[in-house]
Write an enzyme that holds these catalytic residues in place. Structure first.
Site, mmCIF file in Angstrom:
data_model
loop_
_atom_site.group_PDB
_atom_site.id
_atom_site.type_symbol
_atom_site.label_atom_id
_atom_site.label_comp_id
_atom_site.label_asym_id
_atom_site.label_seq_id
_atom_site.Cartn_x
_atom_site.Cartn_y
_atom_site.Cartn_z
ATOM 1 N N ASN A 155 0.696 -1.224 0.030
ATOM 2 C CA ASN A 155 -0.224 0.092 -0.052
ATOM 3 C C ASN A 155 0.889 1.372 0.097
ATOM 4 O OD1 ASN A 155 0.550 -0.940 2.598
ATOM 5 N ND2 ASN A 155 -0.903 0.565 3.582
ATOM 6 N N ALA A 179 10.023 -7.189 -0.241
ATOM 7 C CA ALA A 179 8.935 -6.184 -0.749
ATOM 8 C C ALA A 179 7.984 -6.995 -1.471
ATOM 9 C CB ALA A 179 9.621 -5.048 -1.507
ATOM 10 N N GLU A 181 5.387 -8.450 -4.176
ATOM 11 C CA GLU A 181 5.423 -8.673 -5.388
ATOM 12 C C GLU A 181 4.559 -7.917 -6.313
ATOM 13 O OE1 GLU A 181 7.387 -11.119 -2.931
ATOM 14 O OE2 GLU A 181 5.261 -11.030 -2.843
ATOM 15 N N GLY A 231 1.856 -5.407 8.079
ATOM 16 C CA GLY A 231 1.019 -6.282 7.258
ATOM 17 C C GLY A 231 -0.329 -6.587 8.092
ATOM 18 N N SER A 232 -0.994 -7.536 7.858
ATOM 19 C CA SER A 232 -2.220 -7.733 8.499
ATOM 20 C C SER A 232 -2.155 -8.612 9.857
ATOM 21 C CB SER A 232 -3.068 -8.932 7.621
ATOM 22 O OG SER A 232 -2.433 -10.031 7.670
ATOM 23 N N GLU A 253 4.019 -4.137 13.068
ATOM 24 C CA GLU A 253 2.935 -2.840 12.685
ATOM 25 C C GLU A 253 1.775 -3.539 11.802
ATOM 26 O OE1 GLU A 253 0.815 -0.042 11.241
ATOM 27 O OE2 GLU A 253 1.988 -0.486 9.451
ATOM 28 N N LEU A 254 0.756 -3.711 12.728
ATOM 29 C CA LEU A 254 -0.196 -4.445 12.081
ATOM 30 C C LEU A 254 -1.528 -3.947 11.537
ATOM 31 C CD1 LEU A 254 0.175 -7.694 14.217
ATOM 32 C CD2 LEU A 254 1.419 -7.092 12.356
ATOM 33 N N CYS A 287 -3.281 1.555 6.854
ATOM 34 C CA CYS A 287 -3.611 0.943 8.187
ATOM 35 C C CYS A 287 -3.980 1.910 9.115
ATOM 36 C CB CYS A 287 -2.080 0.399 8.474
ATOM 37 S SG CYS A 287 -1.384 -0.760 7.631
#
Length: 482
Positions: A155, A179, A181, A231-232, A253-254, A287
Site C-alpha cells: 500500500n 518487498a 511482489e 501487514g495484516s 506494525e499490524l 492501516c
C-alpha cells in the site's frame, strides 16, 4: 530497460549485484487501473535467499565498522537521490499500485525526509556512564543488533520499505527486505538510490518470492537477528510465533479499524471534510485510515450530508490521468472484499447514501461509499475494510462511544473531533490506540512514533523510538587493574 508500458524491468539485489533469480521463475505485475500485465517480478529460490543471507552477514560486518560520519554521508546522499528521482519513482508507483501521481510523488518526497531524520537521530544513539565503585567504570552502550529481515506490503511501496531500511541502516544494521511482489519496481527504485549513493555491498538486499517460503527461510536463519513486519494481523501473529520459536526480537506494525468520534460540540462540516479527505486517500488502503465514524446524534445528519458531498466530489480514475483524486484499489482481492462488506451491511439493513458499487470500467475501481443505519453486527463494523467505504453511526453518550471504539481487538489509530480541551483530554486518555489525532485525521510523521496496541502490534516506527528495535543495549562493567 523498460517494457512497452514504460514499466522498468525488475531485478532482485543481493551482495551489491542486481540479479534475476536462480531459476528465472517470475510472477506477473498488473496495473490495477487497466488490469493489464505490465511486467514480471523474479521469485527467489532457497539458494537465492541463502546468498542474500550470506551477503547480509558480510554487509553487517562492513557497515557496522563504518564510522558514523561516513555512514551519514552515504545515507544523506541516498536521501538526495530519492528526492531527485521522486517524480520517476512516483510514476512507477502509480503504474503498479494505482494511487494518484500526486500521492505517489509526495510519498517519495516524504521518504527522503524520513531517511534524513533517522540519519540525524542515529548520531544521538548515546550510551551513558553510571557512577560506580572506585576503580570501576560502569557504562551502557547502544550497538546495532545485526542483520535484519523485513517484510512490507504494497500500500505504500516506497514509504513502507524505507521506514525499515532507514532505521536499520542508520542504526548500523544490514538488511534483507522482502518487498511486495505487486509493487516490486518501486522498491527496486528505492534500493537503487541507496546503491548509487555508495552503500557497501551486502548492507541492503532486496528479494521477492512466495511470502510464506521467504519468511520461513529468513526467520529461521541464524544470520538474521531481528524481524520487522508491516501487514495484516493474522499474518503478523504467524510471523511473531515463528520469530518467538527462535528467540528473536521483532517489530510488528499490524492492521487496525480506526474509530472517529465526532463529539456534540464539534463543527460537523469541518469534521466531515477532514475525515473524508483521509478516508479516500490512497482509496482507503491505509492501516491508519479512519474506518468507523461515531457521530453525536445532534450532528449526524449535517455530518453525513457534508461527508456525502465530499465523497461525490472525488474524481475516480487512472492515477496517471490529470484531475484524478482517487485511483483504483490495488488488486482484485481488495475489490472483492469491499463488494462483500458492502453487500453484507446492506443485507443487514444499512442504507447506501452514495456509491456502493464497482464502477463499470476496466480496472479495480470502487465508488467512494457512505453507509448509514449500519448495524453493529455488520462485518464492516468489526473487519478492517481497507477501502473507500465509510459507515456512519450515531451515538448519544460519549462514554458509550468510547466503549464502542475500544470494543474491537485493534488499537492502531483513532481520531476525535471536539472544541473542548477537557473533552479532548478525555478522548486522549480513553481511546485505546497507539496513534491518536484530534481535530484532524493526519497520518504518521517521521519525527514522532507510530505503532499499535492490542492486536495491532508492538514496537514503534518514527521518532527517537524508531531506532530502539535495531539497537542492543549492552552494560559494560570494567574493573580497572593497577
Amino acid at each position: 530497460m523498460t517494457t512497452d508500458h514504460g514499466y522498468p524491468a525488475v531485478r532482485m539485489y543481493t551482495g551489491g549485484e542486481w540479479c534475476q533469480g536462480g531459476t528465472g521463475q517470475t510472477a506477473p505485475v498488473v496495473n490495477p487501473a487497466t488490469e493489464e500485465t505490465i511486467g514480471e517480478v523474479p521469485l527467489a529460490t532457497p539458494a537465492d535467499l541463502d546468498r542474500a543471507l550470506e551477503a547480509a552477514g558480510y554487509g553487517f560486518r562492513v557497515w557496522r565498522a563504518t564510522s558514523i560520519a561516513k555512514r551519514s554521508a552515504i545515507l544523506d546522499r541516498a536521501a538526495d537521490l530519492i528526492a531527485e528521482r521522486a517524480a520517476a519513482i512516483g510514476r512507477v508507483m502509480t503504474l503498479e499500485q494505482g494511487k494518484t501521481l500526486a500521492e505517489s510523488t509526495g510519498e517519495a518526497k516524504r521518504t527522503a525526509d524520513t531517511l534524513r531524520w533517522h540519519v540525524e537521530d542515529a548520531r544521538r544513539a548515546y550510551g551513558r556512564i553510571i557512577p560506580s565503585a572506585p576503580g570501576t567504570v560502569l557504562t551502557v552502550r547502544r550497538e546495532p543488533i545485526g542483520p535484519v529481515a523485513a517484510f512490507v506490503p504494497w500500500n505504500f511501496p516506497v514509504g513502507g520499505p524505507n521506514r525499515k531500511i532507514s532505521s536499520a541502516l542508520a542504526a548500523g544494521c544490514s538488511l534483507i527486505i522482502k518487498a511486495s511482489e505487486e509493487t516490486p519496481a518501486t522498491a527496486a527504485a528505492l534500493v537503487e538510490c541507496y546503491a548509487d549513493a555508495g552503500l557497501p555491498a551486502g548492507a541492503l538486499n532486496l528479494v521477492f518470492g512466495e511470502p510464506a517460503e521467504v519468511s520461513a527461510h529468513l526467520i529461521a536463519s541464524p544470520v538474521t537477528r531481528m524481524i520487522a513486519f508491516t501487514g495484516s494481523v493474522p499474518v503478523g501473529k504467524l510471523l511473531a510465533a515463528e520469530t518467538g520459536k527462535v528467540m528473536k526480537p521483532s517489530l510488528m506494525e499490524l492492521g487496525g479499524h480506526a474509530p472517529v468520534i465526532v463529539c456534540a460540540d464539534a463543527d460537523p462540516g469541518q469534521a466531515a471534510r477532514r475525515a473524508a479527505q483521509a478516508k479516500f486517500f490512497n482509496a482507503g488502503q491505509v492501516c491508519t485510515s479512519p474506518s468507523r465514524f461515531l457521530v453525536h446524534e445532534s450532528l449526524v445528519e449535517d455530518f453525513t450530508a457534508e461527508f456525502v458531498k465530499a465523497a461525490e466530489s472525488v474524481v475516480v480514475g487512472d492515477g496517471l490521468a490529470q484531475g484524478t483524486t482517487m485511483g483504483p484499489l490495488a488488486n482484485e482481492r481488495r475489490l472483492r472484499s469491499i463488494e462483500r462488506l458492502t453487500a453484507d451491511a446492506v443485507g443487514r439493513g444499512a442504507t447506501v447514501r452514495t456509491g456502493g458499487e464497482r464502477l463499470d470500467r476496466p480496472g479495480y475501481f470502487f465508488a467512494p461509499t457512505v453507509l448509514t443505519d449500519v448495524p453493529a453486527d455488520a462485518d464492516l463494523m468489526s473487519e478492517e475494510p481497507f477501502g473507500p467505504i465509510a459507515p456512519i453511526v450515531p451515538f448519544s453518550d460519549l462514554d458509550d462511544a468510547l466503549a464502542t471504539a475500544n470494543s474491537l481487538p485493534y488499537g492502531l489509530a483513532a481520531y476525535g473531533f471536539t472544541r473542548s480541551a477537557a473533552t479532548a483530554e478525555k478522548l486522549a486518555d480513553g481511546l485505546e490506540a497507539g496513534i491518536l489525532s484530534l481535530n484532524h485525521c493526519g497520518g504518521s510523521v517521521h519525527e514522532a512514533p507510530s505503532g499499535g496496541v492490542k492486536d495491532s502490534g508492538y514496537g514503534r516506527e518514527g521518532g527517537p523510538e524508531a531506532l530502539d528495535a535495531y539497537l542492543v543495549t549492552k552494560r559494560v562493567s570494567h574493573l580497572l587493574t593497577p
